[in-house]
Design a protein around this motif. Structure first.
Motif, short mmCIF file in Angstrom:
data_model
loop_
_atom_site.label_atom_id
_atom_site.label_comp_id
_atom_site.label_asym_id
_atom_site.label_seq_id
_atom_site.Cartn_x
_atom_site.Cartn_y
_atom_site.Cartn_z
N ASP A 1 50.26 61.72 50.39
CA ASP A 1 49.84 60.99 49.44
C ASP A 1 49.69 61.74 48.03
O ASP A 1 48.85 61.51 47.30
N LYS B 1 49.22 60.62 44.59
CA LYS B 1 48.33 59.85 43.93
C LYS B 1 47.59 60.38 42.91
O LYS B 1 46.86 59.64 42.26
N HIS C 1 54.36 57.46 42.84
CA HIS C 1 53.50 58.88 43.75
C HIS C 1 54.28 59.58 44.59
O HIS C 1 54.11 60.71 44.53
N HIS D 1 58.27 58.73 52.26
CA HIS D 1 57.34 58.24 53.16
C HIS D 1 57.32 56.83 52.92
O HIS D 1 56.69 56.09 53.84
N HIS D 2 57.61 56.19 51.72
CA HIS D 2 57.76 54.89 51.69
C HIS D 2 59.18 54.34 51.49
O HIS D 2 59.50 53.26 51.34
#
Ligand code: FE2
Length: 230
Positions: free
Chosen positions: A96, A99, A124, A149-150
């Motif tokens: 992440d 972010k 992000h 990752h999403h």
């Protein structure tokens, strides 16, 4: 006399060769030690950076370490050759990092996001990929986990709407571990689910949100996860 000279010459060469060998060996050892030291410093920096990032939106700061432990366990089950790559742990820890470019007003908003805010939030992974690409030595694999990752197995994720095996395996593994950690951790709006409940929820999303093979691996290591949560 000639034989004596030849012998003396050979001994001299042997001695010179030995000196060269020792010098070469010592400098190789020094280079190896310096490399190890550099790797240790890099690992410590990655951990510190991951912990610092966490503190912004997670008061405990422990999510990255927890999710990394589950993701590494899954990787070992799904693809041992992938799990052996030293970069994998860093990829999981820094998932992440993008972010950092999301404003507090969106990242920390207590209520639901507006469509515009959601679009910003969904940037992000791309921001993160750009950040890690600028750090020499972080490697391609880290960028792959950070950017994907999403993504969802059925192509409904973000930011690139990749589907199936077009999503890098490390990112598919991470997505399952991330969901498991989110479900089994306390949230401001609900208590943590039990391991059994979380496995059932994730199982329901096999083939849509998640790679079915990775979900199967999660279920098969369920016993270990239960013990770790106890
Ligand atoms: Fe994320």
């Amino acid at each position: 006399m000639e034989a004596e000279l030849a012998l003396a010459q050979s001994l001299k060469y042997a001695e010179e060769l030995r000196t060269l060998y020792v010098r070469e060996r010592d400098s190789r050892r020094a280079a190896e030690e310096a490399l190890l030291e550099l790797e240790r410093a890099c690992a410590a920096t990655v951990r510190a950076l991951a912990a610092a990032l966490e503190l912004r939106d997670d008061a405990t700061g422990a999510h990255a370490e927890r999710v990394t432990a589950v993701a590494l366990r899954l990787a070992l089950k799904v693809a041992p050759e992938l799990a052996a790559e030293p970069q994998l742990e860093h990829a999981f820890l820094l998932h992440d990092i993008g972010k950092i470019g999301i404003p507090d007003s969106i990242l920390l908003k207590p209520g639901p996001l507006t469509p515009q805010e959601r679009r910003t939030m969904e940037q992000h992974p791309l921001l993160g990929e750009r950040i890690v690409a600028r750090v020499p030595g972080l490697g391609e694999q880290i960028g792959q986990v950070v950017v994907a990752h999403h993504e969802h197995w059925d192509g409904s994720g973000y930011p690139q709407r990749l589907a199936g095996e077009a999503i890098p395996l490390a990112a598919r593994i991470f997505a399952v571990a991330d969901a498991f950690d989110a479900m089994t951790s306390d949230r401001p709006y609900r208590a943590a689910l039990g391991v059994e409940h979380a496995l059932a929820e994730i199982g329901r999303c096999a083939g849509t949100q998640f790679d079915p093979g990775v979900v199967e691996a999660l279920v098969s290591v369920g016993g270990e996860l239960r013990r770790a949560a106890a």
